[in-house]
Write an enzyme that holds these catalytic residues in place. Structure first.
Site, PDB file in Angstrom:
ATOM      1  N   HIS A  97     -19.488  23.512  18.477  1.00 41.34           N
ATOM      2  CA  HIS A  97     -18.709  24.380  17.394  1.00 41.34           C
ATOM      3  C   HIS A  97     -18.798  25.968  17.621  1.00 41.34           C
ATOM      4  O   HIS A  97     -17.384  26.533  17.700  1.00 41.34           O
ATOM      5  CB  HIS A  97     -19.424  24.036  16.092  1.00 41.34           C
ATOM      6  CG  HIS A  97     -18.676  24.827  14.909  1.00 41.34           C
ATOM      7  ND1 HIS A  97     -18.121  24.018  13.828  1.00 41.34           N
ATOM      8  CD2 HIS A  97     -18.481  26.125  14.535  1.00 41.34           C
ATOM      9  CE1 HIS A  97     -17.821  25.059  12.968  1.00 41.34           C
ATOM     10  NE2 HIS A  97     -18.015  26.272  13.319  1.00 41.34           N
ATOM     11  N   GLU A  98     -19.797  26.464  17.778  1.00 44.76           N
ATOM     12  CA  GLU A  98     -19.893  28.115  17.932  1.00 44.76           C
ATOM     13  C   GLU A  98     -19.161  28.313  19.241  1.00 44.76           C
ATOM     14  O   GLU A  98     -18.399  29.406  19.250  1.00 44.76           O
ATOM     15  CB  GLU A  98     -21.309  28.243  17.903  1.00 44.76           C
ATOM     16  CG  GLU A  98     -22.202  28.211  16.864  1.00 44.76           C
ATOM     17  CD  GLU A  98     -21.497  28.842  15.625  1.00 44.76           C
ATOM     18  OE1 GLU A  98     -20.588  29.621  15.657  1.00 44.76           O
ATOM     19  OE2 GLU A  98     -21.404  28.083  14.542  1.00 44.76           O
ATOM     20  N   HIS A 153     -15.197  28.767  19.133  1.00 42.93           N
ATOM     21  CA  HIS A 153     -14.918  30.202  18.459  1.00 42.93           C
ATOM     22  C   HIS A 153     -14.390  31.023  19.742  1.00 42.93           C
ATOM     23  O   HIS A 153     -13.584  31.857  19.366  1.00 42.93           O
ATOM     24  CB  HIS A 153     -15.940  30.659  17.821  1.00 42.93           C
ATOM     25  CG  HIS A 153     -15.926  30.056  16.273  1.00 42.93           C
ATOM     26  ND1 HIS A 153     -15.138  29.980  15.415  1.00 42.93           N
ATOM     27  CD2 HIS A 153     -17.130  29.318  15.657  1.00 42.93           C
ATOM     28  CE1 HIS A 153     -15.358  29.508  14.361  1.00 42.93           C
ATOM     29  NE2 HIS A 153     -16.609  29.175  14.400  1.00 42.93           N
ATOM     30  N   CYS A 181     -17.668  25.787   8.389  1.00 47.87           N
ATOM     31  CA  CYS A 181     -17.512  27.117   9.308  1.00 47.87           C
ATOM     32  C   CYS A 181     -17.240  28.256   8.335  1.00 47.87           C
ATOM     33  O   CYS A 181     -16.481  28.171   7.198  1.00 47.87           O
ATOM     34  CB  CYS A 181     -16.460  26.998  10.093  1.00 47.87           C
ATOM     35  SG  CYS A 181     -16.053  28.298  11.176  1.00 47.87           S
TER      36      CYS A 181
HETATM   37 NI    NI Z   1     -17.578  28.343  13.015  1.00 49.01          NI
END
Ligand code: NI
Length: 204
Positions: A143-144, A147, A101
């Site tokens: 994953h994105e 955020h 990341c």
């Molecule tokens: Ni990330």
């Protein structure tokens, strides 16, 4: 737009849930997406979420071959701008895989993610994006979009021995290679044994 500064783990913008984008077609949203793209290409990275450039809005971008067929055809990774995404796992299957990341520089983690995923949202023209994906594509989207909810990948990990420095990945690669070799040798030995058993059986 210039390259944007990337927030790193510990900055509150990465901990707080981001807000929905009221007008995905607004010029300032397009400008933000362009800045994020430039920043992601420069880093370089596969994906980036708006909170990572200190903007608490629900937008992520990522570059992936959209389908396996596309990637087999040597197609360029296509860019997706995904606004106000909603994720839905398909089934309960999960798999572990390595993630990095841009907000957690220098580290890599072995993270469990849902294997099959449906996601939808809109793009910069307000057009609906609705996809069913799996594997690496599913991993990147999870994953994105994490955020946007203030979650970084270490929070998804179940075994912290899988959190390592990028520069030590060579040990993981070497161990995987050794394991593969061992499995191949075992397979060869087994088929040799089977062959000799067959010879014995026909000899009787
Ligand atoms: Ni990330």
């Amino acid at each position: 737009m210039a390259i944007l500064k990337i927030a790193r783990m510990g900055h509150p913008v990465l901990r707080n849930p981001a807000e929905a984008i009221a007008d995905p077609t607004a010029p300032e949203i397009r400008a933000l997406a362009e800045g994020m793209l430039e920043t992601m290409v420069d880093a370089p990275g596969v994906g980036l979420a708006a909170p990572q450039v200190h903007v608490p809005l629900r937008m992520v971008i990522f570059r992936l071959p959209l389908t396996e067929l596309e990637s087999m055809a040597g197609g360029e990774a296509s860019l997706t701008v995904l606004i106000n995404p909603v994720l839905e796992s398909i089934g309960e299957d999960m798999e572990e895989g390595w993630e990095g990341c841009l907000s957690v520089p220098g580290l890599r983690g072995h993270v469990p993610r849902y294997t099959h995923l449906r996601y939808h949202g809109v793009d910069l023209t307000g057009q609906v994006i609705d996809r069913t994906v799996d594997g690496f594509h599913a991993r990147v989207v999870q994953h994105e979009c994490d955020h946007l909810d203030g979650i970084l990948y270490p929070q998804r990990m179940t075994d912290m021995t899988g959190l390592i420095f990028d520069s030590e990945m060579r040990h993981v690669i070497a161990a995987n290679r050794a394991k593969e070799l061992e499995a191949r040798e075992l397979e060869a030995k087994e088929s040799e044994e089977r062959a000799s058993e067959e010879v014995e059986a026909t000899g009787k």
